[in-house]
Design an enzyme around this catalytic site. Structure first.
Site, PDB file in Angstrom:
ATOM      1  N   ASP A 262      -3.085  -9.263   0.083  1.00 21.21           N
ATOM      2  CA  ASP A 262      -3.387  -8.082  -0.733  1.00 21.21           C
ATOM      3  C   ASP A 262      -4.173  -8.494  -1.972  1.00 21.21           C
ATOM      4  O   ASP A 262      -3.601  -8.866  -2.988  1.00 21.21           O
ATOM      5  CB  ASP A 262      -2.073  -7.379  -1.127  1.00 21.21           C
ATOM      6  CG  ASP A 262      -2.323  -6.122  -1.959  1.00 21.21           C
ATOM      7  OD1 ASP A 262      -3.497  -5.680  -2.021  1.00 21.21           O
ATOM      8  OD2 ASP A 262      -1.356  -5.581  -2.533  1.00 21.21           O
ATOM      9  N   LYS A 269      -7.014  -7.146  -7.879  1.00 23.27           N
ATOM     10  CA  LYS A 269      -5.930  -7.625  -8.737  1.00 23.27           C
ATOM     11  C   LYS A 269      -6.466  -8.681  -9.704  1.00 23.27           C
ATOM     12  O   LYS A 269      -7.509  -9.287  -9.460  1.00 23.27           O
ATOM     13  CB  LYS A 269      -4.825  -8.255  -7.880  1.00 23.27           C
ATOM     14  CG  LYS A 269      -3.977  -7.258  -7.107  1.00 23.27           C
ATOM     15  CD  LYS A 269      -2.897  -7.993  -6.319  1.00 23.27           C
ATOM     16  CE  LYS A 269      -2.076  -7.038  -5.476  1.00 23.27           C
ATOM     17  NZ  LYS A 269      -1.269  -6.074  -6.240  1.00 23.27           N
ATOM     18  N   ASP A 280       2.676 -10.460   1.208  1.00 26.75           N
ATOM     19  CA  ASP A 280       2.693  -9.000   1.296  1.00 26.75           C
ATOM     20  C   ASP A 280       2.947  -8.484   2.723  1.00 26.75           C
ATOM     21  O   ASP A 280       2.881  -7.288   2.975  1.00 26.75           O
ATOM     22  CB  ASP A 280       1.378  -8.435   0.734  1.00 26.75           C
ATOM     23  CG  ASP A 280       1.575  -7.100   0.027  1.00 26.75           C
ATOM     24  OD1 ASP A 280       2.726  -6.780  -0.323  1.00 26.75           O
ATOM     25  OD2 ASP A 280       0.579  -6.377  -0.146  1.00 26.75           O
ATOM     26  N   GLU A 341      -2.048   0.093  -1.281  1.00 26.13           N
ATOM     27  CA  GLU A 341      -2.412   0.088   0.143  1.00 26.13           C
ATOM     28  C   GLU A 341      -1.212   0.108   1.072  1.00 26.13           C
ATOM     29  O   GLU A 341      -1.290   0.599   2.195  1.00 26.13           O
ATOM     30  CB  GLU A 341      -3.306  -1.124   0.453  1.00 26.13           C
ATOM     31  CG  GLU A 341      -2.575  -2.447   0.744  1.00 26.13           C
ATOM     32  CD  GLU A 341      -1.703  -2.957  -0.400  1.00 26.13           C
ATOM     33  OE1 GLU A 341      -1.955  -2.560  -1.555  1.00 26.13           O
ATOM     34  OE2 GLU A 341      -0.776  -3.733  -0.137  1.00 26.13           O
ATOM     35  N   ARG A 343       1.556   1.800   1.040  1.00 29.11           N
ATOM     36  CA  ARG A 343       1.999   3.144   1.425  1.00 29.11           C
ATOM     37  C   ARG A 343       1.029   3.793   2.402  1.00 29.11           C
ATOM     38  O   ARG A 343       1.420   4.626   3.216  1.00 29.11           O
ATOM     39  CB  ARG A 343       2.206   3.993   0.161  1.00 29.11           C
ATOM     40  CG  ARG A 343       0.985   4.176  -0.681  1.00 29.11           C
ATOM     41  CD  ARG A 343       1.314   4.624  -2.091  1.00 29.11           C
ATOM     42  NE  ARG A 343       1.879   3.548  -2.908  1.00 29.11           N
ATOM     43  CZ  ARG A 343       2.294   3.700  -4.161  1.00 29.11           C
ATOM     44  NH1 ARG A 343       2.205   4.884  -4.750  1.00 29.11           N
ATOM     45  NH2 ARG A 343       2.783   2.684  -4.834  1.00 29.11           N
TER      46      ARG A 343
HETATM   47  N1  BES Z   1       1.777  -5.684  -2.785  1.00 28.12           N
HETATM   48  C1  BES Z   1       1.808  -4.974  -3.998  1.00 28.12           C
HETATM   49  C2  BES Z   1       3.200  -4.918  -4.634  1.00 28.12           C
HETATM   50  C3  BES Z   1       3.802  -6.214  -5.088  1.00 28.12           C
HETATM   51  C4  BES Z   1       3.771  -6.562  -6.422  1.00 28.12           C
HETATM   52  C5  BES Z   1       4.449  -7.053  -4.209  1.00 28.12           C
HETATM   53  C6  BES Z   1       4.357  -7.742  -6.854  1.00 28.12           C
HETATM   54  C7  BES Z   1       5.029  -8.231  -4.638  1.00 28.12           C
HETATM   55  C8  BES Z   1       4.992  -8.569  -5.956  1.00 28.12           C
HETATM   56  C9  BES Z   1       1.348  -3.544  -3.783  1.00 28.12           C
HETATM   57  O1  BES Z   1       0.434  -3.357  -2.766  1.00 28.12           O
HETATM   58  C10 BES Z   1       0.666  -3.096  -5.021  1.00 28.12           C
HETATM   59  O2  BES Z   1      -0.346  -3.628  -5.338  1.00 28.12           O
HETATM   60  N2  BES Z   1       1.246  -2.117  -5.690  1.00 28.12           N
HETATM   61  C11 BES Z   1       0.717  -1.590  -6.887  1.00 28.12           C
HETATM   62  C12 BES Z   1       0.809  -0.092  -6.804  1.00 28.12           C
HETATM   63  C13 BES Z   1       0.050   0.634  -7.872  1.00 28.12           C
HETATM   64  C14 BES Z   1      -1.425   0.418  -7.721  1.00 28.12           C
HETATM   65  C15 BES Z   1       0.383   2.100  -7.781  1.00 28.12           C
HETATM   66  C16 BES Z   1       1.546  -2.127  -8.052  1.00 28.12           C
HETATM   67  O3  BES Z   1       2.748  -2.324  -7.895  1.00 28.12           O
HETATM   68  O4  BES Z   1       0.972  -2.396  -9.097  1.00 28.12           O
HETATM   69 ZN    ZN Z   2       0.520  -4.728  -1.259  1.00 30.44          ZN
HETATM   70 MG    MG Z   3      -1.569  -3.596  -3.433  1.00 36.75          MG
END
Ligand code: BES
Ligand code: ZN
Ligand code: MG
Length: 489
Positions: A262, A269, A280, A341, A343
């Site tokens: 991811d 990111k 992920d 992504e 969801r």
């Molecule tokens: N894979 C990430 C969530 C994650 C964060 C997993 C830290 C493991 C450790 C997920 O896809 C993500 O990026 N979520 C975002 C959502 C936001 C954009 C609404 C997040 O948590 O910042």
């Molecule tokens: Zn993710």
């Molecule tokens: Mg993500």
């Protein structure tokens, strides 16, 4: 690998005996062991305090070459998790000394508050999991796992619990499989490869396997999932695994997020938050490993695993923030953020799963939100469900296996945070707060009337620093929990 024995310590063949010692009470009722502990406690430096240790060599009263005493601390602190940690620590010590076998004394005394079956199971888990090392990517293999682990119990227990070692081995092998998948770097588990690895192992256990490739996903209109995979050179796959024993009535479905990397996509990111994103796909790993394990255990319940697998990458073909896509169930979704992504792939998997299998219960597991880690820390998963009984059952299984889960709410009035001006729903919330909840609410919109729960494992799916029975990397969180839960649902 794991063996129960009630061998006489005067005749024991194993070279190393390891005895867990309680600081303030006796927890063993084996005479010989009690005498040995007395001897150890005569030393000033050993009281049985947590992490105390001492080794005796060539004792007269016992044949083993060395006897190691490990302190557990006060009786009130001795629970199954302390025993898991003890056994893991004991096995690690032996590995470091290059031994190939060990005999662990199981505390069977009447002071023990933990039931003997739970104590035994926990010790076996800690020993088996602690004996795993993932050194595939190292040229020099520093440690060798032990070949045999014996557990010393009372005479009558050898027969009484004769089926337990094999069951624990099978379940923990599932956990280890998930750990290795998660720890594998993303360049070695692109969607095609990860899919192949799952399919090979699933077919070996005679699971029914079906895979939808990108062409089929397009034909069948998995619009949300395809949008996530669009930026990668390795195309999306939907894997479905079925375990159907003959007389099982209800179907339990597990759905696992399988993002092999991811990057965030166009909403890239930052470096600090991207490094661990090979993990992920931990939900996918947990689901695939559980299905494989369910088959090995010959569980008496029908289980299906639905696993959407994609890589979230930025490129000229990637989805953009603001794009609108049509999900598998027909609702349109505005992609407010390409980093939300998980969801998107999960809603297509959920609606596909519900349409195809009409499950009695459906549980998804996903490294879904950083917000869940902020809420509960790195060791506890968030559980979301409208069904009190299901949420409770998940929490209880998690308590038993020490894969801790904590229920969080899904208030109705938060749903409006997901409104989109353009589409039926937005994949991100208009508020920066409560992200684990809005993530769960987003999923709930696609769970229909199914009895559904969501487990957010963004925290506990992996660890940076290893502990007694888990090395740094994937933890395999969920596999032991699901194996326990499936038996109960
Ligand atoms: N894979 C990430 C969530 C994650 C964060 C997993 C830290 C493991 C450790 C997920 O896809 C993500 O990026 N979520 C975002 C959502 C936001 C954009 C609404 C997040 O948590 O910042
Ligand atoms: Zn993710
Ligand atoms: Mg993500």
């Amino acid at each position: 690998m794991l063996n129960l024995t009630s061998v006489d310590l005067k005749k024991v063949k194993t070279e190393t005996l390891i005895i867990p010692v309680c600081e303030d009470k006796t927890i063993h009722d084996n005479q010989a062991i009690s005498l040995l502990i007395k001897k150890a406690k005569q030393l000033k430096e050993f009281t049985g305090k947590k992490n105390d240790e001492v080794i005796f060599y060539d004792l007269e009263e016992i044949k083993a070459k060395r006897v190691m005493f490990l302190g557990l601390g006060k009786l009130e602190k001795i629970d199954p998790e302390a025993l898991r940690a003890f056994a893991g620590r004991a096995v690690k010590k032996c590995m470091k000394t290059n031994l190939s076998e060990v005999l662990l004394a199981v505390p069977c005394g009447k002071n023990m508050k933990t039931e003997i079956a739970s104590a035994l199971e926990a010790m076996m888990e800690g020993a088996f999991l602690g004996n795993h090392i993932f050194d595939k990517y190292k040229k020099e293999k520093k440690l060798k796992p032990l070949k045999k682990i014996y557990l010393l119990v009372k005479d009558d227990m050898v027969k009484k619990y004769d089926l337990l070692p094999a069951r624990v081995e099978t379940v923990c092998a599932g956990t280890i499989l998930a750990r290795e998948w998660v720890s594998t770097p993303s360049n070695d588990k692109k969607p095609e490869q990860f899919t192949k690895s799952i399919v090979t192992l699933a077919e070996r256990e005679k699971l029914k396997v079906s895979v939808l490739n990108e062409k089929e996903l397009k034909q069948k209109k998995f619009g949300a999932m395809l949008a996530v995979g669009a930026g990668s050179n390795s195309k999306a796959r939907m894997v479905a695994l079925e375990y159907s024993p003959k007389d099982a009535k209800n179907t339990i479905a597990l759905v696992g997020k399988g993002v092999t990397f991811d990057s965030g996509g166009i909403n890239l990111k930052t470096p600090g938050s991207m490094e661990d994103m090979k993990t992920d796909m931990s939900g996918a790993a947990a689901v695939a490993a559980t299905l494989i394990t369910a088959a090995k255990l010959k569980l008496n319940v029908k289980v299906v695993g639905v696993i959407p697998i994609v890589e979230n990458m930025p490129s000229g073909s990637a989805s953009r923030p603001g794009d609108v896509v049509k999900s598998y169930d027909g609702k349109t979704v505005e992609i407010g953020n390409t980093d939300a992504e998980g969801r998107l792939i999960l809603i297509d998997a959920l609606s596909f799963c519900i349409k195809k299998y009409k499950p009695h219960t459906i549980i998804d597991i996903a490294t879904l939100t950083g917000a869940c880690v902020i809420a509960l820390g790195e060791k506890i998963a968030g559980v979301f469900s409208f069904d009190d009984e299901l949420a409770k059952a998940i929490e209880l299984s998690g308590k038993k296996t020490h894969e801790r889960c904590w229920r969080l709410p899904m208030p109705d009035d938060y749903k409006k945070l997901l409104k989109s001006d353009l589409a039926d729903i937005n994949n991100i919330s208009s508020s920066r707060w409560g992200g684990a909840i809005t993530g769960a609410l987003f999923l709930s919109e696609f769970a229909g009337d199914a009895r559904w729960a969501h487990i957010d494992i963004a925290g506990p799916a992996s660890i940076k620093k290893g502990h007694e029975y888990c090395g740094a990397g994937g933890t395999g969180f969920g596999v032991r929990l699901f194996c326990d839960l499936l038996d109960k649902l």
